[in-house]
Scaffold this motif. Structure first.
Motif, PDB file in Angstrom:
ATOM      1  N   ALA A   1       0.817  -1.218   0.000  1.00  0.00           N
ATOM      2  CA  ALA A   1       0.000   0.000   0.000  1.00  0.00           C
ATOM      3  C   ALA A   1       0.846   1.262   0.000  1.00  0.00           C
ATOM      4  O   ALA A   1       0.395   2.320  -0.431  1.00  0.00           O
ATOM      5  CB  ALA A   1      -0.925  -0.001   1.208  1.00  0.00           C
ATOM      6  N   LEU A   2       2.096   1.173   0.471  1.00  0.00           N
ATOM      7  CA  LEU A   2       2.959   2.350   0.521  1.00  0.00           C
ATOM      8  C   LEU A   2       3.257   2.896  -0.869  1.00  0.00           C
ATOM      9  O   LEU A   2       3.583   4.073  -1.016  1.00  0.00           O
ATOM     10  CB  LEU A   2       4.271   2.002   1.232  1.00  0.00           C
ATOM     11  N   GLN A   3       3.157   2.058  -1.897  1.00  0.00           N
ATOM     12  CA  GLN A   3       3.410   2.530  -3.254  1.00  0.00           C
ATOM     13  C   GLN A   3       2.451   3.649  -3.631  1.00  0.00           C
ATOM     14  O   GLN A   3       2.834   4.611  -4.294  1.00  0.00           O
ATOM     15  CB  GLN A   3       3.287   1.389  -4.256  1.00  0.00           C
TER      16      GLN A   3
ATOM     17  N   ALA B   1       7.005   4.437  -4.377  1.00  0.00           N
ATOM     18  CA  ALA B   1       7.430   3.088  -4.737  1.00  0.00           C
ATOM     19  C   ALA B   1       8.715   2.727  -4.007  1.00  0.00           C
ATOM     20  O   ALA B   1       8.924   1.563  -3.631  1.00  0.00           O
ATOM     21  CB  ALA B   1       7.619   2.986  -6.247  1.00  0.00           C
ATOM     22  N   ASP B   2       9.603   3.692  -3.797  1.00  0.00           N
ATOM     23  CA  ASP B   2      10.853   3.427  -3.087  1.00  0.00           C
ATOM     24  C   ASP B   2      10.582   2.962  -1.667  1.00  0.00           C
ATOM     25  O   ASP B   2      11.215   2.014  -1.174  1.00  0.00           O
ATOM     26  CB  ASP B   2      11.721   4.689  -3.056  1.00  0.00           C
ATOM     27  N   ARG B   3       9.641   3.624  -0.997  1.00  0.00           N
ATOM     28  CA  ARG B   3       9.322   3.250   0.383  1.00  0.00           C
ATOM     29  C   ARG B   3       8.702   1.856   0.427  1.00  0.00           C
ATOM     30  O   ARG B   3       9.003   1.067   1.329  1.00  0.00           O
ATOM     31  CB  ARG B   3       8.355   4.279   0.961  1.00  0.00           C
ATOM     32  N   ALA B   4       7.843   1.536  -0.530  1.00  0.00           N
ATOM     33  CA  ALA B   4       7.251   0.203  -0.584  1.00  0.00           C
ATOM     34  C   ALA B   4       8.321  -0.853  -0.811  1.00  0.00           C
ATOM     35  O   ALA B   4       8.327  -1.911  -0.157  1.00  0.00           O
ATOM     36  CB  ALA B   4       6.206   0.141  -1.696  1.00  0.00           C
ATOM     37  N   ALA B   5       9.267  -0.586  -1.728  1.00  0.00           N
ATOM     38  CA  ALA B   5      10.336  -1.542  -2.009  1.00  0.00           C
ATOM     39  C   ALA B   5      11.209  -1.769  -0.789  1.00  0.00           C
ATOM     40  O   ALA B   5      11.624  -2.901  -0.500  1.00  0.00           O
ATOM     41  CB  ALA B   5      11.176  -1.049  -3.187  1.00  0.00           C
ATOM     42  N   LEU B   6      11.480  -0.700  -0.040  1.00  0.00           N
ATOM     43  CA  LEU B   6      12.309  -0.836   1.162  1.00  0.00           C
ATOM     44  C   LEU B   6      11.638  -1.716   2.207  1.00  0.00           C
ATOM     45  O   LEU B   6      12.273  -2.580   2.821  1.00  0.00           O
ATOM     46  CB  LEU B   6      12.579   0.566   1.726  1.00  0.00           C
TER      47      LEU B   6
END
Length: 789
Positions: A585-587, A592-597
């Motif tokens: 959901a962070l994406q 997207a960077d935060r979701a990937a992290l």
């Protein structure tokens, strides 16, 4: 068939009521002291309003009656309270203006009189006409033709089994000669006049049987009546209590509203844990159905209610006939697990039999979660039971390698434990193999699960659905994932329905069907706000945050707050799913960077536990978000795991790593073929980015043609268009310039500003659209344009 029967009941009433063209039912009185409702405002009356399901039946009956090439009449058969009169009323209302309608009602008062039901009609005939049926038919035919004034004549007969044979014979002959169209209703066709039975046998009269409402039909009617969504727990509980009988359902809904046991939470009607005071209408309906039974059947029912559960073998041989009747009427149920036991169906009927018809305890809140722990250990446990208990605990902790070790130990003998425990062991082994990358082996075990098998507790079925859905997803067949879960979630069982609702929501979300998923999950979350014994509310909230993050980031952020603290008491799989959906959901809510992290952190935990399938799934999501640094890790994990999904991940990662557009497009096609549209969409975006980096215009055109259908079919286009709509006018000009291929320098000259100013606008565009490169920006714009109607 509902579990309350009225076979053998005879109801006294008016001998006949009729009018020509102007027959009107009086409006139903509202029950005082109850909240206003649409279709259930007359909950205390004898005949509930026409439900959506019954309205469809009424429409079909109307079509039959006006079709001159079909049968000359229709007879509607159904138990008392099944909606027969409501169907007749709807037909009358629809055809009143275009036909001459005469309404008759059978009565005990007329059964002994020759032509008793027709006496008002034949009063104008000469006395000598009554001596012969032919003269009655001829005279009545001429009389009806004169009164109809050229309109078709329809005679509607309620309680047809109470017609005298003479009246039934005349009506049958009039229908066969085309003088009238006949519409009749009765409880039991075998008790109807012989003439009507013969006409049905010869198919002269068409039969319409009103079955009891299904749980889905109850849910639909409640939604229409209450003016809002209804959680499955509410519709399932009321379906069980009413047996699908519309009249009893209508009365019970009014009782539950009045007591507050049914109330609206977050726009969804849910159940509370209060007790319900049954109104006089509900109590009367229940008691009337019991009173309609034979004395021996009542005695058997009373003994079964007092006992709670009774072994089938303990039922006396001379009572088996009565037991069969009660079973057909769904007043008793027979559970066949370790042994066959008989019990009265539902607490409502049981309490009524035992003289407690005024109180119904909503026991639904006592149900346990499908992910709950194994029962507490006892000193008498056999060695195999201890291994199973430890395997269950290991799964609860997320240590699936230990689960496999316990269930493959030489000390574990499945034949030392009972059948139910053996099945639990199979579920645990299936999950453990699937999560640790051995999907093919897990699927072999999954094939032993018989879809038709019934289990005592519905949470167990929800657990099976989760297991099979997981195996199918990891095997690379999202369509089969949806089907596998559906096979185990369709029955009524004994559970609340909330866990099944959650599972269906999760499966639809993962399967790329967010609209369907949101309906299930929103209803489940509202119910969990009232009672959540399994601690599943954070998981449901996280899933809702994910599927709403692109269309409504603000709403997704509120869901994320509710999902931020999953309890350590719930099993690992629940905590893992909660964190997984929250990270995805962070994406939409951050970047997207935060979701990937966040996903990378989860993958590290998966690797430490040896849950390689989860690690592969998570890292592949990171790669799909645009972080190419994990491509090689995905390739290595994909090669080590079994199943077509692992092969798909490997193919996609190889294409991204080697910047091979053709391999990425192959992955896109495979993802679409297995029903994974989100994966196909991400692969299409990657192919577009690779083609954009190429200097070959032909490649860019070919890729654009290949991905257009994929992009246009995704469910995220609405979210992209909303994101674009949120941009300022100047930011939209920047986007248009990027699409047209204008450089930052040239665009700055056009606007008369500095390049740094343009880059500032571009940075804000990238932030709002959650993209990092020009290629990702172009892919999003293409997505919104391709899906625009």
């Amino acid at each position: 068939m509902q579990y309350f029967s009225t076979l053998g009941t005879r109801r006294a009433g008016l001998s006949m009521s009729f009018d020509l063209n102007t027959y009107v039912y009086e409006p139903a009185p509202s029950s005082p002291g109850r909240p206003p409702m649409k279709a259930v405002s007359g909950a205390g009356q004898d005949h509930p309003p026409t439900s959506g399901v019954r309205q469809q039946v009424a429409d079909s009956v109307c079509d039959r009656l006006v079709d001159e090439t079909g049968s000359p009449g229709v007879i509607v058969v159904g138990d008392t309270g099944s909606g027969k009169t409501a169907v007749l009323r709807s037909v009358i209302d629809r055809l009143r203006s275009s036909t001459c309608i005469i309404h008759l009602r059978g009565s005990n008062l007329d059964t002994q009189l020759r032509y008793g039901a027709l006496r008002v009609l034949i009063a104008d005939l000469p006395a000598n006409h009554l001596d012969h049926p032919v003269r009655v038919i001829t005279g009545l035919s001429r009389l009806l033709e004169e009164r109809a004034l050229g309109l078709p004549t329809i005679i509607v007969v309620d309680d047809a089994e109470l017609l005298d044979e003479g009246s039934a014979t005349v009506l049958g002959q009039l229908a066969q000669t085309g003088s009238i169209r006949l519409l009749a209703a009765c409880v039991n066709l075998s008790r109807a006049p012989v003439c009507f039975q013969d006409l049905c046998q010869s198919q002269t009269l068409a039969q319409v049987h009103l079955a009891s409402l299904t749980q889905q039909e109850v849910a639909g009617d409640m939604k229409s009546a209450l003016g809002g969504a209804v959680c499955r727990a509410a519709s399932l509980f009321l379906h069980r209590q009413s047996g699908g009988n519309p009249r009893l359902l209508n009365a019970l809904v009014g009782d539950y509203l009045a007591s507050g046991a049914l109330r609206c939470v977050g726009g969804v009607w849910v159940l509370t844990s209060a007790e319900v005071d049954l109104g006089p209408a509900s109590a009367r309906i229940v008691m009337d159905h019991i009173a309609a039974l034979e004395p021996t059947q009542q005695q058997l029912l009373e003994s079964l209610a007092a006992a709670g559960t009774t072994p089938l073998a303990a039922v006396a041989a001379d009572q088996l006939g009565d037991l069969d009747t009660l079973y057909v009427l769904k007043m008793v149920s027979i559970e066949r697990d370790h042994r066959a036991v008989v019990s009265v169906t539902g607490p409502l009927l049981r309490d009524a039999i035992l003289g407690r018809a005024s109180r119904v305890n909503l026991r639904w809140a006592e149900q346990t979660s499908c992910w709950d722990r194994f029962p507490t250990r006892t000193e008498n446990d056999l060695a195999s039971t201890k291994h199973l208990r430890r395997a269950h605990q290991a799964a609860h902790d997320g240590d699936y390698r230990r689960t496999i070790d316990e269930l493959t130990s030489p000390m574990f003998d499945p034949f030392e434990i009972d059948r139910g425990e053996r099945f639990q062991a199979a579920i645990l082994m299936c999950e453990a193999l699937a999560f640790t990358g051995r999907t093919d082996e897990a699927r072999e075990i999954a094939n032993t699960f018989a879809p038709s098998r019934r289990y005592d507790g519905r949470p167990e079925l929800a657990r099976i659905a989760v297991t099979l859905a997981t195996v199918e997803a990891l095997s690379g067949d999202m369509t089969a994932m949806l089907e596998a879960s559906g096979r185990y979630l369709g029955g009524a069982g004994r559970s609340t329905g909330t866990y099944e609702e959650i599972v269906e929501g999760l499966v639809n979300a993962v399967g790329g069907r967010p609209v369907e998923a949101e309906g299930f999950l929103t209803a489940a979350l509202s119910q969990l706000q009232v009672s959540d014994p399994g601690g599943l509310a954070p998981l449901v909230a996280a899933a809702l945050a994910w599927i709403t993050s692109e269309d409504s980031p603000e709403r997704a952020e509120r869901y994320l707050l509710a999902a931020s603290d999953p309890s350590n008491e719930v099993p690992w799989i629940v905590r893992r799913l909660t964190k997984h959906f929250a990270a995805l959901a962070l994406q939409g809510t951050v970047s997207a960077d935060r979701a990937a992290l966040a996903l990378k952190a989860l993958s590290e935990e998966d690797g430490e536990r040896g849950n390689s399938s989860w690690q592969l799934l998570t890292l592949c999501h990171v790669l799909r978000l645009g972080d190419q640094s994990v491509a090689r890790s995905v390739m290595e994990l994909g090669a080590a795991c079994q199943g077509r999904y692992a092969s798909l991940c490997t193919l996609y990662a190889t294409g991204v790593e080697m910047e091979d557009t053709d391999l990425v497009l192959q992955a896109m096609d495979i993802a679409r073929a297995i029903g994974d549209l989100p994966f196909a969409r991400d692969a299409a975006a990657s192919a577009t980015q690779l083609a954009d980096q190429s200097e070959c215009a032909g490649l860019r055109g070919r890729v654009a043609d290949r991905v257009r259908g994929i992009i246009g079919s995704t469910s995220t286009a609405l979210g992209v268009r909303r994101q674009l709509a949120a941009l300022t006018t100047r930011e939209m000009e920047v986007v248009k310039a990027m699409v047209d291929g204008t450089t930052n320098r040239d665009f700055a000259k056009t606007l008369g500003v500095s390049v740094r100013t343009v880059e500032g606008h571009l940075y804000r565009v990238y932030t709002k659209l959650h993209v990092r490169t020009k290629s990702e920006l172009l892919a999003k714009v293409a997505l919104s344009e391709a899906a625009t109607p």
